[in-house]
Write a protein that holds these residues in place. Structure first.
Motif, short mmCIF file in Angstrom:
data_model
loop_
_atom_site.label_atom_id
_atom_site.label_comp_id
_atom_site.label_asym_id
_atom_site.label_seq_id
_atom_site.Cartn_x
_atom_site.Cartn_y
_atom_site.Cartn_z
N SER A 1 0.85 -1.24 -0.07
CA SER A 1 0.11 0.02 -0.06
C SER A 1 0.85 1.21 -0.06
N GLY A 2 2.14 1.00 0.37
CA GLY A 2 3.15 2.31 0.19
C GLY A 2 4.36 1.86 0.25
N PRO B 1 -2.50 0.75 -3.87
CA PRO B 1 -2.47 2.20 -3.37
C PRO B 1 -3.84 2.82 -2.85
N GLU C 1 -5.97 7.26 -8.37
CA GLU C 1 -5.81 5.50 -8.82
C GLU C 1 -5.85 5.49 -10.17
N TRP D 1 -2.50 6.72 -11.38
CA TRP D 1 -1.37 5.74 -10.98
C TRP D 1 -1.43 4.41 -11.80
N ASN E 1 1.36 9.94 -5.30
CA ASN E 1 1.67 8.49 -5.70
C ASN E 1 2.25 7.86 -4.51
N ILE F 1 3.41 4.66 -3.92
CA ILE F 1 4.29 3.54 -4.11
C ILE F 1 5.54 4.20 -4.95
#
Length: 173
Positions: free
Chosen positions: A24-25, A73, A80, A83, A121, A123
């Motif tokens: 998630s990150g 994410p 999203e 991303w 973002n 990630i």
């Protein structure tokens, strides 16, 4: 509950976060928009965190160009969408904010909105926001700092699979 661990990298310490099933990150510590760890649990042996650590290490050693860790994410639907568009940018390839705006179905005039989503973002590296540059070819914006963006682009330009690349940061960490 968010699980996390930290890892060293040639460009500074990184924070890895998982929702339990997916990544998630991934942030450089203290980068712009990095989260607080309130309520998070350290879990260095969690499968997603271990896999992320291994893949990031392989990337920095020049041995990995495509990641396979599952991603989750969290952001607005627009973020999203942007991303997901970033994930279509191949290793070593650069694109512009305007091009990403077109990929997500917005006119070039909306490149600023795309830039905001790119900047958020969560990630880093795996969702390759570092591959997005300004229309003029300038290196604009990177939450981890422009020196890190330059270093990531240099690594990908080298494409060295058999040797560890050298990194040099000149600005803030």
């Amino acid at each position: 509950m968010t699980e996390f661990d930290t890892m060293p990298s040639p460009l500074g310490e990184m924070l890895i976060a998982s929702d339990g099933e997916a990544l998630s990150g991934l942030w450089f510590l203290n980068q712009k928009y990095s989260p607080t760890l309130d309520g998070w649990r350290r879990a260095p042996t969690h499968a997603v965190i271990r896999a992320t650590h291994e893949q990031i290490d392989a990337y920095f050693h020049g041995d990995l160009a495509a990641f396979t860790v599952p991603l989750a994410p969290r952001g607005t639907p627009f973020q999203e969408h942007v991303w997901r568009a970033l994930l279509t940018i191949d290793y070593g390839v650069l694109t512009t904010y305007g091009d990403i705006a077109l990929r997500v179905g917005l006119p070039k005039a909306k490149a600023r909105a795309v830039g905001g989503a790119v900047g958020r973002n969560p990630i880093s590296i795996i969702v390759p926001c570092h591959r997005v540059i300004g229309q003029s070819g300038s290196l604009t914006g990177y939450a981890g700092g422009l020196d890190r963006k330059r270093a990531l682009l240099a690594l990908e330009k080298q494409g060295a699979a058999s040797r560890r690349p050298e990194f040099a940061l000149t600005g803030e960490a």
